[in-house]
Design a protein around this motif. Structure first.
Motif, PDB file in Angstrom:
ATOM      1  N   GLY A 362       0.812  -1.210   0.000  1.00  0.00           N
ATOM      2  CA  GLY A 362       0.000   0.000   0.000  1.00  0.00           C
ATOM      3  C   GLY A 362       0.847   1.261   0.000  1.00  0.00           C
ATOM      4  N   GLY A 363       1.980   1.234   0.719  1.00  0.00           N
ATOM      5  CA  GLY A 363       2.881   2.381   0.722  1.00  0.00           C
ATOM      6  C   GLY A 363       3.494   2.638  -0.644  1.00  0.00           C
ATOM      7  N   LEU A 364       3.881   1.571  -1.337  1.00  0.00           N
ATOM      8  CA  LEU A 364       4.417   1.721  -2.690  1.00  0.00           C
ATOM      9  C   LEU A 364       3.364   2.311  -3.627  1.00  0.00           C
ATOM     10  CD1 LEU A 364       6.424  -1.614  -3.094  1.00  0.00           C
ATOM     11  CD2 LEU A 364       7.361   0.694  -2.819  1.00  0.00           C
ATOM     12  N   HIS A 365       2.130   1.840  -3.486  1.00  0.00           N
ATOM     13  CA  HIS A 365       1.054   2.396  -4.314  1.00  0.00           C
ATOM     14  C   HIS A 365       0.873   3.884  -4.038  1.00  0.00           C
ATOM     15  CE1 HIS A 365      -3.108   3.466  -5.344  1.00  0.00           C
ATOM     16  NE2 HIS A 365      -2.950   2.606  -6.349  1.00  0.00           N
ATOM     17  N   PHE A 366       0.946   4.275  -2.775  1.00  0.00           N
ATOM     18  CA  PHE A 366       0.784   5.686  -2.416  1.00  0.00           C
ATOM     19  C   PHE A 366       1.855   6.545  -3.087  1.00  0.00           C
ATOM     20  CE2 PHE A 366       1.991   9.262   0.246  1.00  0.00           C
ATOM     21  CZ  PHE A 366       0.782   9.939   0.378  1.00  0.00           C
ATOM     22  N   VAL A 367       3.098   6.105  -3.014  1.00  0.00           N
ATOM     23  CA  VAL A 367       4.212   6.898  -3.567  1.00  0.00           C
ATOM     24  C   VAL A 367       4.063   7.090  -5.075  1.00  0.00           C
ATOM     25  CG1 VAL A 367       6.698   6.907  -3.986  1.00  0.00           C
ATOM     26  CG2 VAL A 367       5.818   6.257  -1.740  1.00  0.00           C
ATOM     27  N   PHE A 368       3.843   6.010  -5.796  1.00  0.00           N
ATOM     28  CA  PHE A 368       3.784   6.115  -7.258  1.00  0.00           C
ATOM     29  C   PHE A 368       2.471   6.729  -7.729  1.00  0.00           C
ATOM     30  CE2 PHE A 368       7.000   2.711  -6.770  1.00  0.00           C
ATOM     31  CZ  PHE A 368       8.026   3.308  -7.475  1.00  0.00           C
ATOM     32  N   ALA A 369       1.365   6.465  -7.034  1.00  0.00           N
ATOM     33  CA  ALA A 369       0.094   7.080  -7.415  1.00  0.00           C
ATOM     34  C   ALA A 369       0.135   8.587  -7.185  1.00  0.00           C
ATOM     35  CB  ALA A 369      -1.053   6.448  -6.630  1.00  0.00           C
ATOM     36  N   LEU A 370       0.782   9.020  -6.108  1.00  0.00           N
ATOM     37  CA  LEU A 370       0.913  10.455  -5.855  1.00  0.00           C
ATOM     38  C   LEU A 370       1.791  11.116  -6.910  1.00  0.00           C
ATOM     39  CD1 LEU A 370       0.352  12.874  -4.036  1.00  0.00           C
ATOM     40  CD2 LEU A 370       2.364  12.228  -2.678  1.00  0.00           C
ATOM     41  N   THR A 371       2.878  10.449  -7.277  1.00  0.00           N
ATOM     42  CA  THR A 371       3.745  10.979  -8.340  1.00  0.00           C
ATOM     43  C   THR A 371       2.981  11.121  -9.644  1.00  0.00           C
ATOM     44  OG1 THR A 371       5.673   9.915  -7.320  1.00  0.00           O
ATOM     45  CG2 THR A 371       5.888  10.603  -9.612  1.00  0.00           C
ATOM     46  N   LEU A 372       2.192  10.103  -9.987  1.00  0.00           N
ATOM     47  CA  LEU A 372       1.411  10.148 -11.222  1.00  0.00           C
ATOM     48  C   LEU A 372       0.378  11.265 -11.172  1.00  0.00           C
ATOM     49  CD1 LEU A 372       0.702   8.881 -13.957  1.00  0.00           C
ATOM     50  CD2 LEU A 372      -0.827   7.314 -12.747  1.00  0.00           C
ATOM     51  N   SER A 373      -0.300  11.425 -10.041  1.00  0.00           N
ATOM     52  CA  SER A 373      -1.318  12.473  -9.914  1.00  0.00           C
ATOM     53  C   SER A 373      -0.708  13.854 -10.041  1.00  0.00           C
ATOM     54  CB  SER A 373      -2.043  12.336  -8.577  1.00  0.00           C
ATOM     55  OG  SER A 373      -2.741  11.120  -8.497  1.00  0.00           O
ATOM     56  N   LEU A 374       0.458  14.063  -9.434  1.00  0.00           N
ATOM     57  CA  LEU A 374       1.123  15.356  -9.528  1.00  0.00           C
ATOM     58  C   LEU A 374       1.559  15.650 -10.962  1.00  0.00           C
ATOM     59  CD1 LEU A 374       3.302  15.294  -6.278  1.00  0.00           C
ATOM     60  CD2 LEU A 374       1.320  16.743  -6.730  1.00  0.00           C
ATOM     61  N   VAL A 391      10.529  13.173 -23.450  1.00  0.00           N
ATOM     62  CA  VAL A 391      10.971  12.964 -22.074  1.00  0.00           C
ATOM     63  C   VAL A 391       9.782  12.935 -21.127  1.00  0.00           C
ATOM     64  CG1 VAL A 391      12.328  13.919 -20.177  1.00  0.00           C
ATOM     65  CG2 VAL A 391      13.222  14.009 -22.514  1.00  0.00           C
ATOM     66  N   TRP A 392       8.882  13.933 -21.276  1.00  0.00           N
ATOM     67  CA  TRP A 392       7.704  13.995 -20.408  1.00  0.00           C
ATOM     68  C   TRP A 392       6.812  12.775 -20.609  1.00  0.00           C
ATOM     69  CZ3 TRP A 392       5.514  16.404 -16.397  1.00  0.00           C
ATOM     70  CH2 TRP A 392       4.144  16.258 -16.231  1.00  0.00           C
ATOM     71  N   THR A 393       6.533  12.444 -21.857  1.00  0.00           N
ATOM     72  CA  THR A 393       5.649  11.325 -22.150  1.00  0.00           C
ATOM     73  C   THR A 393       6.231  10.010 -21.648  1.00  0.00           C
ATOM     74  OG1 THR A 393       4.862  12.490 -24.118  1.00  0.00           O
ATOM     75  CG2 THR A 393       4.380  10.137 -23.972  1.00  0.00           C
ATOM     76  N   THR A 394       7.535   9.819 -21.860  1.00  0.00           N
ATOM     77  CA  THR A 394       8.188   8.594 -21.404  1.00  0.00           C
ATOM     78  C   THR A 394       8.139   8.479 -19.891  1.00  0.00           C
ATOM     79  OG1 THR A 394       9.688   8.652 -23.322  1.00  0.00           O
ATOM     80  CG2 THR A 394      10.327   7.268 -21.445  1.00  0.00           C
ATOM     81  N   SER A 395       8.407   9.586 -19.194  1.00  0.00           N
ATOM     82  CA  SER A 395       8.347   9.572 -17.725  1.00  0.00           C
ATOM     83  C   SER A 395       6.952   9.227 -17.250  1.00  0.00           C
ATOM     84  CB  SER A 395       8.773  10.938 -17.169  1.00  0.00           C
ATOM     85  OG  SER A 395      10.075  11.277 -17.578  1.00  0.00           O
ATOM     86  N   LEU A 396       5.938   9.791 -17.916  1.00  0.00           N
ATOM     87  CA  LEU A 396       4.554   9.512 -17.544  1.00  0.00           C
ATOM     88  C   LEU A 396       4.219   8.041 -17.753  1.00  0.00           C
ATOM     89  CD1 LEU A 396       2.037  11.059 -16.524  1.00  0.00           C
ATOM     90  CD2 LEU A 396       1.313  11.218 -18.900  1.00  0.00           C
ATOM     91  N   TYR A 397       4.674   7.476 -18.868  1.00  0.00           N
ATOM     92  CA  TYR A 397       4.433   6.059 -19.152  1.00  0.00           C
ATOM     93  C   TYR A 397       5.107   5.163 -18.109  1.00  0.00           C
ATOM     94  CZ  TYR A 397       2.156   6.550 -23.698  1.00  0.00           C
ATOM     95  OH  TYR A 397       1.271   6.829 -24.705  1.00  0.00           O
ATOM     96  N   VAL A 398       6.330   5.511 -17.716  1.00  0.00           N
ATOM     97  CA  VAL A 398       7.067   4.690 -16.750  1.00  0.00           C
ATOM     98  C   VAL A 398       6.352   4.677 -15.403  1.00  0.00           C
ATOM     99  CG1 VAL A 398       9.201   4.519 -15.410  1.00  0.00           C
ATOM    100  CG2 VAL A 398       9.309   4.969 -17.861  1.00  0.00           C
ATOM    101  N   VAL A 399       5.962   5.867 -14.915  1.00  0.00           N
ATOM    102  CA  VAL A 399       5.261   5.942 -13.633  1.00  0.00           C
ATOM    103  C   VAL A 399       3.919   5.222 -13.717  1.00  0.00           C
ATOM    104  CG1 VAL A 399       4.264   7.497 -11.913  1.00  0.00           C
ATOM    105  CG2 VAL A 399       6.418   8.095 -13.023  1.00  0.00           C
ATOM    106  N   THR A 400       3.216   5.396 -14.838  1.00  0.00           N
ATOM    107  CA  THR A 400       1.932   4.714 -15.026  1.00  0.00           C
ATOM    108  C   THR A 400       2.110   3.202 -15.026  1.00  0.00           C
ATOM    109  OG1 THR A 400       1.085   6.568 -16.321  1.00  0.00           O
ATOM    110  CG2 THR A 400      -0.045   4.464 -16.558  1.00  0.00           C
ATOM    111  N   LEU A 401       3.165   2.726 -15.670  1.00  0.00           N
ATOM    112  CA  LEU A 401       3.438   1.288 -15.708  1.00  0.00           C
ATOM    113  C   LEU A 401       3.700   0.744 -14.308  1.00  0.00           C
ATOM    114  CD1 LEU A 401       3.914  -1.278 -17.358  1.00  0.00           C
ATOM    115  CD2 LEU A 401       6.302  -0.559 -17.644  1.00  0.00           C
ATOM    116  N   LEU A 402       4.446   1.506 -13.501  1.00  0.00           N
ATOM    117  CA  LEU A 402       4.725   1.070 -12.133  1.00  0.00           C
ATOM    118  C   LEU A 402       3.438   1.010 -11.306  1.00  0.00           C
ATOM    119  CD1 LEU A 402       8.004   3.085 -11.445  1.00  0.00           C
ATOM    120  CD2 LEU A 402       7.798   0.624 -11.775  1.00  0.00           C
ATOM    121  N   CYS A 403       2.586   2.043 -11.452  1.00  0.00           N
ATOM    122  CA  CYS A 403       1.303   2.036 -10.733  1.00  0.00           C
ATOM    123  C   CYS A 403       0.431   0.864 -11.173  1.00  0.00           C
ATOM    124  CB  CYS A 403       0.563   3.358 -10.979  1.00  0.00           C
ATOM    125  SG  CYS A 403       1.240   4.770 -10.094  1.00  0.00           S
TER     126      CYS A 403
END
Length: 554
Positions: A362-374, A391-403
């Motif tokens: 749950g803590g991991l979900h919080f960290v990456f979900a908050l990053t994605l929301s921001l 760069v922006w799109t790739t970063s967004l895809y990476v964080v989304t993939l982790l979530c």
């Protein structure tokens, strides 16, 4: 500015957003309609075109009209200030590609300005339907600015020098608002001065919106001798109800209504908790926290959107607070559903070391979900024609993939634990508890089926998810559906695990199983109110009287 039309449109695309409940569902990045501020915003490359876009309602089509909009709809750019920086000791003169090749230029150096004359800057407003008219293709090259090189290629005439090129030959003239300002050169004798600037007068710098649609505002420095151009001030995007973006207009009343619903749910839950305070389970305390977070989040979202609509500026503190509470709610909800699936509070009095594993996930979900929301909700810089957002799109895809990976882990774990719990109860012939968990499983299945169906619907609406102007009118409603789905799931869990008399005795008691020859059908009696046969009661009538009466089980 020579890019293919495909590259040009790609630069206009907003980064896609992936949201998952039972699977991934596509959404759109936020469109803008507000006070768009520019503070020391610098053009560092010659022949640069930046743009900002957003949906706009006319006063005739507006779904709502109230202050501060009061039925007005316009885009205003009369408070922009342009200035040119003086040359550094090192600068370069801009050279366009010659015969398809780029001349050798040190792009680390600053562009030189032409001190002999002012530099022309243009602001233009164009409907999305006429976006394709910007630029003219000559051979395999597209010119956006009318430069000396574009004149030589025949893309424009010398009379249109240093202006944007709109290819409207042979077509009806579109309604395009264009304004120009000549920005004087800075004082070369005073290198410390940012020097000559020009503040536009507001007269004639308003584009009244008479047609509902998606609009683009361009700021172009089409003069090769401009040098570094600095922008300060703001543009104003006003809809009939205020500054709230048209794609988000419905979120204000939606979150207001949702806040009231959660308030009613919270009060009802609180009354039950107080009434049966001696019979509460630990899992019900977790449910209380989730309901509280939902109440705070929806209220914070409502006040955030209300302030945005009134002032034109989104309060960073309010936005971050709402995101923190919302992400906390979603992360804790996943933890709660997983804990319920393990049988915590009904089958197991404690989870032991498994609880720590659940909390870590749950803590991991919080960290990456908050990053994605921001990343999704933070203000975006204006796009540049011909630029890349890789760069922006790739970063967004990476964080989304982790979530999404963490979500998938949650879902698989929930399914496994729920199957184990139901299997255990079946084996032990715990009919009452079994019916409870089977209903819980049915709620989760319906939620998953709906999520999949809705994700497919959204994907079908956006075959090309990188075009934010598609279906922008219903974007807020598409996002709101996920909140409604969450609300229904929350209410269902509250109903199934609502506090009742003798809840603790029910949770930690073991029902005696019948003989192997007894008729047994798990599918029978799925309605509310389970009656247990006399021969299968763990506690007889005398015990019921001793403990305060028959327990309530639904």
């Amino acid at each position: 500015m020579r890019e293919s039309r495909r590259q040009r449109r790609k630069a206009a695309m907003a980064p896609p957003r992936l949201a998952s409940l039972a699977l991934l569902a596509l959404g759109l990045g936020p469109a803008a309609a507000e006070l768009r501020r520019y503070k020391d915003w610098t053009f560092t490359q010659p022949l640069t075109v930046f743009y900002h876009y957003g949906g706009m309602y006319s006063h005739k089509d507006a779904p709502a009209q109230y202050p501060p909009g009061d039925g007005r709809s316009f885009i205003k750019y009369g408070r922009l200030e342009f200035s040119r920086k003086p040359n550094d000791e090192k600068c370069r003169a801009y050279k366009e590609p010659v015969n398809g090749t780029t001349a050798e230029v040190n792009y680390e150096l600053q562009p030189c300005y032409d001190a002999s004359r002012p530099a022309r800057v243009e602001v233009a407003i164009v409907e999305q339907g006429h976006f394709h008219r910007l630029g003219k293709k000559v051979g395999n090259r597209i010119h956006y600015c009318c430069s000396e090189d574009a004149v030589r290629d025949g893309a424009c005439s010398h009379t249109k020098l240093h202006q944007l090129i709109f290819d409207i030959e042979g077509e009806p003239t579109p309604r395009i608002k264009r304004s120009f300002v000549d920005v004087p050169a800075p004082n070369a004798s005073d290198p410390a001065s940012s020097a000559s600037s020009h503040i536009w007068d507001s007269d004639g710098s308003i584009y009244n919106v008479y047609k509902t649609g998606f609009y683009n505002l361009f700021i172009a420095a089409c003069d090769e001798g401009t040098g570094d151009l600095v922008i300060n001030g703001y543009t104003e995007w006003m809809n009939p109800w205020g500054y709230l973006p048209a794609a988000d207009w419905g979120k204000l009343p939606f979150y207001g209504s949702l806040a009231l619903i959660y308030l009613f749910l919270g009060l009802s839950w609180c009354i039950l908790m107080v009434t049966y305070v001696k019979d509460l389970l630990a899992i019900q305390s977790w449910i209380s926290v989730v309901i509280f977070l939902a109440m705070v989040e929806t209220a914070a979202q409502y006040f955030s959107y209300n302030n945005w609509n009134a002032s034109g500026l989104r309060d960073s503190g309010g936005l971050i607070f709402a995101l923190l509470v919302g992400v906390s709610k979603r992360s804790l909800s996943r933890v709660l559903v997983l804990m319920v699936s393990t049988g915590y509070g009904v089958v197991k009095p404690s989870l032991g070391s498994v609880l720590y594993k659940i909390l870590v996930l749950g803590g991991l979900h919080f960290v990456f979900a908050l990053t994605l929301s921001l990343m999704e909700e933070s203000p975006k810089a204006d796009a540049s024609l011909g630029s890349s957002e890789w760069v922006w799109t790739t970063s967004l895809y990476v964080v989304t993939l982790l979530c999404s990976t963490i979500d998938t882990t949650f879902y698989m774990w929930i399914v496994q634990e729920l199957s184990n719990t139901i299997g255990y109860l079946k084996k032990r012939r715990q009919e009452v508890k079994l019916k409870l968990f089977r209903r819980f499983r049915a709620v989760l299945i319906l939620s998953a089926v709906f999520s999949i169906a809705w994700a497919i619907t959204v994907l079908s609406l956006w075959p090309n998810s990188n075009e934010p102007w598609q279906h922008w009118k219903i974007k807020w409603a598409l996002d709101a559906v996920w909140e409604v789905c969450y609300l229904v799931l929350c209410i269902a869990i509250c109903f199934l695990w609502r506090p009742s008399v003798n809840m603790q005795r029910y949770a930690y008691s073991v029902q005696l199983g019948g003989s192997e020859d007894d008729d047994y059908d798990d599918d029978l009696d799925t309605g509310v109110g389970i009656e247990i046969e006399e021969k299968r009661r763990v506690i007889d009538d005398e015990d019921d009287e001793e403990y305060g009466g028959q327990m309530e089980v639904t």
